[in-house]
Design an enzyme around this catalytic site. Structure first.
Site, PDB file in Angstrom:
ATOM      1  N   ASP A  97       3.814   5.101   6.012  1.00 32.27           N
ATOM      2  CA  ASP A  97       3.943   4.769   7.816  1.00 32.27           C
ATOM      3  C   ASP A  97       2.371   4.834   8.691  1.00 32.27           C
ATOM      4  OD1 ASP A  97       6.406   4.224   8.330  1.00 32.27           O
ATOM      5  OD2 ASP A  97       6.446   6.743   7.699  1.00 32.27           O
TER       6      ASP A  97
ATOM      7  N   GLU B 296       5.515   0.358   0.611  1.00 33.71           N
ATOM      8  CA  GLU B 296       5.458  -0.715   1.293  1.00 33.71           C
ATOM      9  C   GLU B 296       3.795  -0.772   0.979  1.00 33.71           C
ATOM     10  OE1 GLU B 296       7.044  -1.618   5.523  1.00 33.71           O
ATOM     11  OE2 GLU B 296       5.252  -2.654   5.819  1.00 33.71           O
TER      12      GLU B 296
HETATM   13  O1  TRH Z   1       4.617   7.372   0.932  1.00 33.41           O
HETATM   14  P1  TRH Z   1       5.235   5.600   0.470  1.00 33.41           P
HETATM   15  O2  TRH Z   1       6.640   5.794  -0.286  1.00 33.41           O
HETATM   16  O3  TRH Z   1       5.385   5.015   2.100  1.00 33.41           O
HETATM   17  C1  TRH Z   1       7.337   5.052   2.530  1.00 33.41           C
HETATM   18  C2  TRH Z   1       6.826   3.008   2.172  1.00 33.41           C
HETATM   19  O4  TRH Z   1       5.796   2.843   3.337  1.00 33.41           O
HETATM   20  C3  TRH Z   1       8.410   3.243   3.317  1.00 33.41           C
HETATM   21  O5  TRH Z   1       8.546   2.032   4.155  1.00 33.41           O
HETATM   22  C4  TRH Z   1       8.376   4.372   4.600  1.00 33.41           C
HETATM   23  O6  TRH Z   1       9.714   3.804   4.862  1.00 33.41           O
HETATM   24  C5  TRH Z   1       8.491   5.389   4.209  1.00 33.41           C
HETATM   25  O7  TRH Z   1       7.320   6.055   3.433  1.00 33.41           O
HETATM   26  C6  TRH Z   1       8.960   6.486   5.499  1.00 33.41           C
HETATM   27  O8  TRH Z   1       4.657   4.318  -0.856  1.00 33.41           O
HETATM   28  P2  TRH Z   1       3.869   3.201   0.571  1.00 33.41           P
HETATM   29  O9  TRH Z   1       3.768   2.436   1.600  1.00 33.41           O
HETATM   30  O10 TRH Z   1       3.355   2.816  -0.669  1.00 33.41           O
HETATM   31  O11 TRH Z   1       1.976   3.885   1.007  1.00 33.41           O
HETATM   32  C7  TRH Z   1       1.949   5.582   0.933  1.00 33.41           C
HETATM   33  C8  TRH Z   1       0.458   5.488   1.087  1.00 33.41           C
HETATM   34  O12 TRH Z   1      -0.587   5.989   0.351  1.00 33.41           O
HETATM   35  C9  TRH Z   1      -1.013   4.208   0.672  1.00 33.41           C
HETATM   36  O13 TRH Z   1      -1.542   3.610   1.672  1.00 33.41           O
HETATM   37  C10 TRH Z   1      -1.688   3.938  -0.287  1.00 33.41           C
HETATM   38  C11 TRH Z   1      -1.879   5.808  -0.537  1.00 33.41           C
HETATM   39  N1  TRH Z   1      -2.480   6.578  -1.813  1.00 33.41           N
HETATM   40  C12 TRH Z   1      -3.301   7.019  -1.793  1.00 33.41           C
HETATM   41  O14 TRH Z   1      -4.150   6.983  -0.204  1.00 33.41           O
HETATM   42  N2  TRH Z   1      -3.749   7.104  -2.622  1.00 33.41           N
HETATM   43  C13 TRH Z   1      -2.870   7.480  -3.472  1.00 33.41           C
HETATM   44  O15 TRH Z   1      -3.465   8.311  -4.822  1.00 33.41           O
HETATM   45  C14 TRH Z   1      -1.752   7.381  -3.203  1.00 33.41           C
HETATM   46  C15 TRH Z   1      -0.886   7.560  -5.093  1.00 33.41           C
HETATM   47  C16 TRH Z   1      -1.419   6.515  -2.446  1.00 33.41           C
END
Ligand code: TRH
Length: 374
Positions: free
Chosen positions: A15, A273
């Site tokens: 989010d 996402e």
């Molecule tokens: O963390 P998530 O599982 O987020 C989820 C989804 O968005 C889902 O749709 C929502 O409903 C739920 O949360 C509440 O996975 P997502 O969406 O990939 O988000 C991870 C974020 O973290 C993304 O912006 C990338 C970032 N990230 C980093 O900045 N550094 C890192 O080392 C990693 C592994 C990720």
């Protein structure tokens, strides 16, 4: 236009990851004044380490970041109000919107929804919903994969930066204190939930014919690894070698650096996402673990994406791609060797897919245009 973005962190980083990207793009590319109201600064700090979680108001990358607390402060409502994922605006802020309205300047109120590849999204995108009691209207804005949806976040220079970094690969690894992979090595990034069936993946990689380097940012995957690799403590900096597999644990990266890691890997396991979208812009083979929902509602979303993505893949590769996704998401036994047999096809396809998506205007542009018209 002044913009207020409201974000409630439900769990994980998706989010705030999305809202932070959108906020930055609005300020850096369009010069707009953006206030980002977020209820969990610690999560924002994970993806943007310069954020101080104890400071209620701070400016980063041109964005005014405010801690969303209760009671909500007295503020003048912005011209555009983004309610991310139906997070419900504070009552006091709605009153502030009303008083703008009484001065004949009705704010544009947008409910920005989750991404889905399902076809109904095109019908619901941009629909309006008048408030049941108040003279305010809310519009639904849906990200998506087609021109009839809100599109995907894509910064102006993203693809040029990606191409440039991919062409100068060795530099990136050394600048980021990571060993430069040798030509025979397959480099994989792994970001997943702790429900993923990782153990037989580790087994396949251990017995692979060619070397595999798996890079894992600290997070839920480590819980799985402790069992899969029979280790009690694992943390950033650890490197584990087992047969042909090298597992390298790295710190959770700042968001922009994580994007770059995806550009550099041969295959990216992503989730939720935002990392899922970024893996598509990386133009490299990907494996997606969808965020699980109650009653398995997420399977329809997974299927919709698989249908779109594999439409132009040759039949056997499409079959392998779909089967691997089903197994990964349903916690079943995986057949990595069968999946990876098609890696060349997947790589070509990933670039075609990224080019196809890039032909559609990006989410921030679409959102601004939509708001201008209201
Ligand atoms: O963390 P998530 O599982 O987020 C989820 C989804 O968005 C889902 O749709 C929502 O409903 C739920 O949360 C509440 O996975 P997502 O969406 O990939 O988000 C991870 C974020 O973290 C993304 O912006 C990338 C970032 N990230 C980093 O900045 N550094 C890192 O080392 C990693 C592994 C990720």
């Amino acid at each position: 236009m002044g913009w207020d973005l409201f974000c409630r962190v439900i769990d994980n980083y998706g989010d705030i990851g999305f809202c932070w990207r959108l906020s930055r793009q609005l300020t850096t590319e369009y010069g707009l004044a953006v206030r980002l109201w977020v209820d969990d600064l610690t999560s924002l700090q994970r993806i943007c380490p310069s954020v101080d979680p104890h400071q209620t108001s701070q400016q980063r990358c041109g964005v005014q970041i405010n801690h969303w607390i209760d009671p909500f402060p007295d503020v003048v409502a912005a011209d555009v109000v983004i309610e991310a994922y139906g997070c419900e605006l504070p009552e006091k802020y709605i009153q502030a919107m009303l008083s703008s309205h009484s001065r004949s300047r009705q704010p544009v109120w947008i409910n920005l929804e989750y991404l889905s590849a399902e076809s109904w999204v095109e019908e619901y995108h941009r629909l309006c919903s008048p408030h049941p009691r108040l003279p305010l209207t809310k519009y639904f804005f849906f990200p998506g994969f087609t021109a009839n949806t809100g599109g995907l976040l894509r910064e102006k220079n993203l693809l040029a930066q990606r191409d440039n970094t991919q062409q100068n690969g060795a530099n990136w690894w050394s600048q980021n204190d990571l060993p430069i992979p040798d030509e025979t090595e397959t480099v994989i990034s792994l970001f997943c939930y702790d429900t993923a069936p990782i153990s037989n993946l580790l087994e396949a990689w251990t017995h692979s014919q060619t070397p595999i380097r798996c890079i894992i940012p600290e997070g839920q995957a480590l819980n799985l690894l402790r069992n899969g690799l029979n280790r009690s403590a694992l943390k950033a900096g650890h490197v584990i070698r087992q047969g042909k597999l090298t597992v390298q644990i790295i710190p959770f990266l700042p968001q922009e650096q994580y994007d770059q890691l995806l550009w550099m890997c041969d295959c990216n396991f992503v989730r939720g996402e935002d990392s899922f979208v970024r893996a598509q812009w990386a133009a490299r083979p990907l494996v997606w673990q969808i965020y699980p929902q109650a009653d398995n509602a997420h399977y329809a979303k997974l299927e919709a994406f698989l249908n779109r993505y594999s439409q132009t893949l040759v039949e056997e590769a499409s079959h392998a791609f779909r089967a691997f996704h089903h197994d990964w998401n349903k916690g079943e036994r995986l057949d990595w060797n069968h999946f990876w047999k098609y890696h060349t096809v997947f790589r070509q396809h990933a670039r075609i897919w990224s080019n196809q998506l890039a032909a559609i205007s990006d989410l921030t542009f679409n959102l601004i245009e939509f708001c201008k018209r209201q």
